[in-house]
Design an enzyme around this catalytic site. Sequence first.
Site, PDB file in Angstrom:
ATOM      1  N   SER A 191       9.156  56.291 -52.388  1.00 38.11           N
ATOM      2  CA  SER A 191       9.878  57.099 -53.368  1.00 38.11           C
ATOM      3  C   SER A 191      10.000  56.353 -54.693  1.00 38.11           C
ATOM      4  O   SER A 191      10.126  55.131 -54.722  1.00 38.11           O
ATOM      5  CB  SER A 191      11.283  57.426 -52.839  1.00 38.11           C
ATOM      6  OG  SER A 191      12.087  57.957 -53.859  1.00 38.11           O
ATOM      7  N   GLU A 197      15.625  53.403 -59.609  1.00 37.61           N
ATOM      8  CA  GLU A 197      17.083  53.308 -59.534  1.00 37.61           C
ATOM      9  C   GLU A 197      17.592  52.094 -58.761  1.00 37.61           C
ATOM     10  O   GLU A 197      18.597  51.491 -59.125  1.00 37.61           O
ATOM     11  CB  GLU A 197      17.664  54.586 -58.911  1.00 37.61           C
ATOM     12  CG  GLU A 197      17.684  55.791 -59.820  1.00 37.61           C
ATOM     13  CD  GLU A 197      16.376  56.550 -59.874  1.00 37.61           C
ATOM     14  OE1 GLU A 197      16.306  57.568 -60.556  1.00 37.61           O
ATOM     15  OE2 GLU A 197      15.405  56.116 -59.226  1.00 37.61           O
ATOM     16  N   ASP A 407      11.375  25.132 -72.579  1.00 40.52           N
ATOM     17  CA  ASP A 407      10.069  24.482 -72.557  1.00 40.52           C
ATOM     18  C   ASP A 407       9.762  23.815 -71.212  1.00 40.52           C
ATOM     19  O   ASP A 407       8.602  23.778 -70.783  1.00 40.52           O
ATOM     20  CB  ASP A 407       9.949  23.476 -73.701  1.00 40.52           C
ATOM     21  CG  ASP A 407      11.174  22.565 -73.815  1.00 40.52           C
ATOM     22  OD1 ASP A 407      12.036  22.595 -72.912  1.00 40.52           O
ATOM     23  OD2 ASP A 407      11.283  21.844 -74.825  1.00 40.52           O
TER      24      ASP A 407
END
EC number: 3.2.1.183
Length: 612
Positions: A191, A197, A407
């Site tokens: 789904s 969601e 970094d």
Amino acid sequence: MIEQDDFDINTRLHTIVRGEDEAAMVESVGLALVKLPDVLNRLKPDIMIVHGDRFDALALATSAALMNIRILHIEGGEVSGTIDDSIRHAITKLAHYHVCCTRSAEQHLISMCEDHDRILLAGCPSYDKLLSAKNKDYMSIIRMWLGSKEMVRVMRKKGIEHHPNFRAVKHVPFDQFIQLVAHAGCMIGNSSCGVREVGAFGTPVINLGTRQIGRETGENVLHVRDADTQDKILQALHLQFGKQYPCSKIYGDGNAVPRILKFLKSIDLQEPLQKKFCFPPVKDNISQDIDHILETLSALAVDLGGTNLRVAIVSMKGEIVKKYTQFNPKTYEERINLILQMCVEAAAEAVKLNCRILGVGISTGGRVNPREGIVLHSTKLIQEWNSVDLRSPLSDTLHLPVWVDNDGNCAALAERKFGQGKGLENFVTLITGTGIGGGIVHQHELIHGSSFCAAELGHIVVSLDGPDCSCGSHGCIEAYASGMALQREAKKLHDEDQLLVEGMSVPKDEAVGALHLIQAAKLGNAKAQSILRTAGTALGLGVVNILHTMNPSLVILSGVLASHYIHTVKDVIRQQALSSVQDVDVVVSDLVEPALLGAASMVLDYTTRRIY
């Protein structure tokens, strides 16, 4: 559900033909097309709002377009991988206005020649409710759905009522469904809810098959696209079940509805109805050879150092196609303007070089929240660089996704994708440069920590009474082994006339630095050799602590000083480490530009999402 929300319902249409095959879909669309003209003639709407990509939405959009009714389409521009795509894009071409959920969807709509001025990037409306859901009484909801009579009836009908691990339901009210999803150990299926969601809660998801193959997904989604054997799904369950991922806001920030209402109110009902398309200029045909296409997929990489600001176009193979370097300005205003200028110029140059830029990756010193793209606290080397949102201005200017990390983490990412960490499950990277930094990869994932402070390896304390460190403490690795620390010691020797030996000279206009100390040591300066040995020992003790704490399979020393420390570090491991970790290999990185490559890898890795 519509009735429960107290809407005034003017007309009810029954258009769905029973059946599960394609013919039933076609008949349903046909039946809707027959019934809709009378309804639309009677209602005479100013604007028709059409949502999503179902076949019945296509019938509605077709009717409205042919009857000269303005159409606003919600959730267009997305890509899933089934017939839904064709229906969704067909509605897009019929619609006059568009509300999309993600920046990629917005770019797709623009690529489909839709007018940018009629596109609103609002986010997914359901996220307005998802991100504000705080029902604490979720256990009562779970208990209700684990034992309802309706569920038992459905299970009996499906023939699985005797299996203790299954609960089958036809429909769960949205408010209750939110709580079930938010507290589930894992969601599995095909789904769109799983890839859209569920990301709002960080619940693990296993996405089966190819139905959602093109959807943008958060890190909580693991794909099993060719689920032809049960073992793959079981192994995926072992990996995912019970994990907790960070909340994903790819599809919205909880403010979609107010934006949509404002957009609706701004529509001029007097402007011409005829839709216009924004076609791009026709260009000469280019090669469509697959190797050519793969080589030109690229990223813009930005490296914010203490001295220089660098931008590079980096290919999927890790080749630096072109690099731009400027001095890093001292003020925020000058720095952000220069970054934008350099990135815009590089993006324009990328087109001439036939490089398709997929996004922007930024490597910067300091503590970074990579989820939001914000520099929380910077190092002393980069001024006016605290609480800085880097993602928004770059994304708004370039219309590209933007990733940001520090970094040290970028160096680890560079090794994972292009260097000696490739394919390893656990390894640590230590950067030896102006400061000392690092990155930790554990179970193939970069560790950021609860407050984005993980892998501050330069501030491992190796002596209780050592020299002062820039962090405010003393005895840190950085206070002994960083370029700044070596420069400090070199200046002391130089001031005492004990640095230079035969064959050495330092011009009057040149500052004494770490490289002079290294040169003196190579030429036999005993004091310089002692300082380097102490620095290497401090770094070695830090590595021993890392081996005892993380137990990685590899330690990679990166940066300009790495090759000068490697032998001393290995000696310290042999003398100080537990026998169980003495076989762990310590190597010098062979990457020339780890910061730029790491910044690029954030972009390039995202475009090739992991597939299990």
